[in-house]
Write a protein that holds these residues in place. Structure first.
Motif, short mmCIF file in Angstrom:
data_model
loop_
_atom_site.label_atom_id
_atom_site.label_comp_id
_atom_site.label_asym_id
_atom_site.label_seq_id
_atom_site.Cartn_x
_atom_site.Cartn_y
_atom_site.Cartn_z
N ASN A 325 0.83 -1.21 0.00
CA ASN A 325 0.00 0.00 0.00
C ASN A 325 0.86 1.26 0.00
N ASP A 326 1.81 1.29 -0.91
CA ASP A 326 2.70 2.44 -1.16
C ASP A 326 3.81 2.59 -0.12
N LEU A 327 3.84 1.78 0.95
CA LEU A 327 4.85 1.92 1.99
C LEU A 327 5.93 0.85 1.83
N PRO A 328 7.22 1.22 1.96
CA PRO A 328 8.28 0.21 1.88
C PRO A 328 8.24 -0.71 3.08
N THR A 329 8.64 -1.95 2.86
CA THR A 329 8.69 -2.92 3.95
C THR A 329 9.83 -3.89 3.69
N GLY A 330 10.42 -4.41 4.78
CA GLY A 330 11.52 -5.35 4.62
C GLY A 330 12.78 -4.67 4.12
N GLU A 331 13.60 -5.42 3.39
CA GLU A 331 14.90 -4.91 2.94
C GLU A 331 14.78 -4.27 1.55
N ALA A 332 15.33 -3.07 1.43
CA ALA A 332 15.47 -2.40 0.13
C ALA A 332 16.95 -2.26 -0.16
N MET A 333 17.32 -2.43 -1.44
CA MET A 333 18.74 -2.41 -1.79
C MET A 333 18.97 -1.54 -3.02
N GLU A 334 20.13 -0.84 -3.01
CA GLU A 334 20.62 -0.12 -4.17
C GLU A 334 21.92 -0.78 -4.63
N PHE A 335 22.19 -0.68 -5.94
CA PHE A 335 23.38 -1.32 -6.49
C PHE A 335 24.13 -0.33 -7.39
N TYR A 336 25.43 -0.47 -7.42
CA TYR A 336 26.23 0.24 -8.41
C TYR A 336 26.04 -0.44 -9.76
N ALA A 337 26.49 0.25 -10.81
CA ALA A 337 26.29 -0.28 -12.17
C ALA A 337 26.98 -1.62 -12.38
N ASP A 338 28.05 -1.90 -11.61
CA ASP A 338 28.75 -3.18 -11.76
C ASP A 338 28.15 -4.29 -10.92
N GLY A 339 27.04 -4.00 -10.22
CA GLY A 339 26.35 -5.02 -9.43
C GLY A 339 26.69 -5.02 -7.96
N LYS A 340 27.71 -4.26 -7.54
CA LYS A 340 28.06 -4.23 -6.12
C LYS A 340 26.98 -3.48 -5.33
N VAL A 341 26.82 -3.86 -4.09
CA VAL A 341 25.79 -3.25 -3.24
C VAL A 341 26.18 -1.81 -2.90
N LYS A 342 25.26 -0.89 -3.09
CA LYS A 342 25.47 0.51 -2.75
C LYS A 342 24.84 0.84 -1.39
N SER A 343 23.69 0.24 -1.09
CA SER A 343 23.07 0.48 0.22
C SER A 343 22.12 -0.65 0.54
N ARG A 344 21.91 -0.85 1.84
CA ARG A 344 20.88 -1.74 2.37
C ARG A 344 20.05 -0.93 3.36
N GLN A 345 18.76 -1.00 3.19
CA GLN A 345 17.86 -0.27 4.10
C GLN A 345 16.81 -1.25 4.59
N GLN A 346 16.56 -1.24 5.88
CA GLN A 346 15.57 -2.13 6.47
C GLN A 346 14.39 -1.28 6.96
N TYR A 347 13.18 -1.68 6.55
CA TYR A 347 11.97 -0.93 6.90
C TYR A 347 11.06 -1.77 7.76
N GLY A 348 10.32 -1.10 8.65
CA GLY A 348 9.34 -1.77 9.48
C GLY A 348 8.03 -1.97 8.75
N ASP A 349 7.05 -2.53 9.46
CA ASP A 349 5.75 -2.84 8.84
C ASP A 349 5.00 -1.60 8.39
N LYS A 350 5.25 -0.45 9.02
CA LYS A 350 4.52 0.77 8.68
C LYS A 350 5.35 1.75 7.85
N GLY A 351 6.40 1.26 7.22
CA GLY A 351 7.18 2.08 6.32
C GLY A 351 8.29 2.87 6.97
N GLY A 352 8.50 2.72 8.28
CA GLY A 352 9.55 3.46 8.96
C GLY A 352 10.92 2.83 8.72
#
Length: 448
Positions: A325-352
Motif C-alpha cells: 500500500n505504497d509503503l516500503p517494507t523489509g529490505e530495500a537495496m541499491e546497487f552500483y552499475a557493476d552489481g556491487k551493493v550501494k546500500s541496504r535499508q531495512q523498513y518496518g511494517d509501517k514504512g519506517g
C-alpha cells in the motif's frame, strides 16, 4: 456567491477572500449630500449618473472610508466645495449589494486625468478573475455589462490593467458579474495575448463540447470532448514539443479500463500500465528512450503492492524494494552499475526506516545507522573513510547522544572525543558536530 463556480471552472486552486473586498471604481459628479444622515448614521450622496449597481445614490460614513471622525468631517467640507464646482470624483464602491440597498462608498477623491479618462465604472479582478482591491488587481472589467448573444446573458471582456490585453471573453447569466456564472462558452488568454483555454459550455454553465488548453507559445496542451460537465470520448494531452503525451477514453465521466500508454516529449514510449475499476492494476512499466525497461512495479487497487525494481540503461538492477500500500517494507537495496551493493535499508511494517548501511564503489562499508519502531536513533552510528578507517562514531539513546562521540583523521589518529549523558556534553569538550562525510552520507540517505 457564484464567482466561486467561475474559478472552479477555470481550474483555480485558491483560498477565497470575502467578496466584500471587491471594488467598483467609477467617475461620478456628486450633485448633493443629504442634510440629514440615514437611519444607520451614514451620509447619503446623490450622483449625476447611474452607478454600476443601478440608481443614483451612494452612502458613506467615517468607518466605510477608513477615517476618524475629525478627518471625515474635514473631508465632507472639501466635498461640499467640489459639489458646488461640479468637480468629477473617483468613487470606489465596496461592491454591489445583494439586495436593493444603496451601495457603500469605500473611497472618494477628486479625479486625475489618468484615472478619469471616461465615466465608465470598473471592477478590478485577481489573476483568476475574482474581485479584489484595485491596488492588487492585474485585471479589470468595465461596467455595466452589455447584453450577451444568448438570451438572459451579459457579455464579459476582462482586460489586463497593464497593456490592456484581453484576458477573458465570454458571457455570464447575471448583470452583476460577481453574482453570475459563465455560460455558453468562454475563452481565456495568456498575458502575451495567445489563447490559454477554449471552453465550450451548455446554458447551465457546465462544460459541454470540445475544450482545449494551450501552452503560452500556442502549442496545444489538452483537447477533449465534454457532455454536460463530464468528460466523454477521447482526450489527448500533449508535450510542449507538440508530441502526444497520453490518450484517455471516457464514458459517462469515467475513464475506461484497459491498457494505457504515455509518451515522452520526443514521442517515445514512456510508461505502460492497465486500468481496472479506474485504478492501476498489475504491472506498471517505465521505459528509457531506446525502449528498454527503466522500472517495473506491481500495482494493486492503484497502489504499489509487491516488488518494485529500477534498472540501469544496460539492464542491470539499480534498486529493488518491496512495498505494501505504497509503503516500503523489509529490505530495500541499491546497487552500483557493476552489481556491487550501494546500500541496504531495512523498513518496518509501517514504512519506517529501521537501519541503513551504505558502501563505497569498492565495497567498503562507509555508513551505518539504526532506529527503533518510534523512529528514534539508537545504538552507535558510524561512518568510515573509503579506505576502511573509522571516521566518526556517535552513541545514541532515544534520539539523543548518550555515551561517547569520537572522530578520527583519515590516517586513523584520534581527532577528538566527548562523552554525553542524555544529550549533554560532559566536561569541557563541547558539542562536536557530525563529520562532513557523515553529513554528506546522511543527506544522500535522506534523498532516497
Amino acid at each position: 456567491m457564484k464567482i466561486k463556480t467561475l474559478c472552479a471552472v477555470l481550474g483555480a486552486s485558491l483560498l477565497w477572500p470575502a467578496l466584500s473586498q471587491a471594488e467598483i471604481v467609477q467617475r461620478q459628479v456628486v450633485t448633493a449630500i443629504a442634510g440629514e444622515q440615514d437611519s444607520e448614521g451614514a451620509d447619503v450622496l446623490t450622483v449625476a449618473a447611474n452607478t454600476a449597481c443601478g440608481g443614483r445614490q451612494v452612502r458613506m460614513d467615517a468607518r466605510s472610508v477608513g477615517l476618524d471622525d475629525g478627518p471625515y468631517e474635514a473631508m465632507k467640507a472639501r466635498l461640499a466645495k467640489q459639489i458646488r464646482s461640479k468637480t468629477p470624483m473617483l468613487v470606489t464602491l465596496k461592491k454591489c449589494p445583494d439586495d436593493a440597498s444603496v451601495p457603500i462608498v469605500r473611497q472618494i477623491a477628486a479625479c486625475t486625468p489618468a484615472a478619469c479618462a471616461d465615466g465608465r465604472a470598473r471592477l478590478y479582478l485577481h489573476e483568476r478573475f475574482f474581485p479584489i482591491e484595485q491596488e492588487k488587481a492585474p485585471n479589470v472589467l468595465v461596467l455595466p455589462l452589455p447584453k450577451g448573444k444568448l438570451p438572459g446573458t451579459w457579455k464579459v471582456e476582462i482586460y489586463s490593467v497593464a497593456g490592456h490585453k484581453l484576458r477573458l471573453s465570454g458571457q455570464v447569466n447575471h448583470a452583476d458579474y460577481a453574482q453570475g456564472e459563465l455560460v455558453g462558452g468562454y475563452v481565456t488568454y495568456y498575458p502575451n495575448g495567445k489563447t490559454e483555454k477554449q471552453v465550450a459550455q451548455d446554458g447551465q454553465g457546465r462544460q459541454h463540447g470540445i475544450g482545449s488548453k494551450y501552452f503560452p507559445d500556442g502549442t496545444l496542451e489538452l483537447r477533449g470532448d465534454w457532455r454536460h460537465g463530464l468528460p466523454e470520448g477521447e482526450h489527448q494531452r500533449y508535450h510542449a514539443t507538440g508530441k502526444l503525451s497520453e490518450t484517455s477514453i471516457y464514458r459517462d465521466g469515467k475513464q475506461l479500463d484497459g491498457p494505457v500508454q504515455t509518451f515522452d516529449e520526443n514521442g517515445k514510449l514512456s510508461s505502460s500500465y492497465t486500468l481496472r475499476g479506474g485504478k492501476m492494476e498489475g504491472e506498471m512499466l517505465t521505459y528509457f528512450p531506446d525502449g528498454k525497461i527503466s522500472s517495473r512495479a506491481e500495482m494493486q487497487n492503484g497502489k504499489f503492492n509487491g516488488v518494485s525494481t529500477n534498472y540501469y540503461p544496460d539492464g542491470a538492477v539499480q534498486a529493488r524494494m518491496t512495498q505494501v500500500n505504497d509503503l516500503p517494507t523489509g529490505e530495500a537495496m541499491e546497487f552500483y552499475a557493476d552489481g556491487k551493493v550501494k546500500s541496504r535499508q531495512q523498513y518496518g511494517d509501517k514504512g519506517g526506516l529501521l537501519s541503513i548501511q551504505r558502501y563505497s564503489p569498492q565495497g567498503v562499508l562507509v555508513l551505518e545507522r539504526k532506529w527503533d519502531a518510534q523512529l528514534r536513533e539508537q545504538g552507535t552510528s558510524r561512518s568510515w573513510y573509503e579506505n576502511g578507517k573509522p571516521e566518526q562514531a556517535i552513541d545514541y539513546v532515544n534520539d539523543r547522544r548518550d555515551g561517547w562521540s569520537r572522530s578520527w583523521h583519515e590516517d586513523g589518529s584520534l581527532k577528538g572525543e566527548c562523552q554525553y549523558v542524555a544529550g549533554k556534553a560532559q566536561g569541557g569538550c563541547g558539542e562536536a558536530p557530525p563529520a562532513p562525510e557523515l553529513q554528506r552520507k546522511e543527506q544522500a540517505w535522506r534523498a532516497l
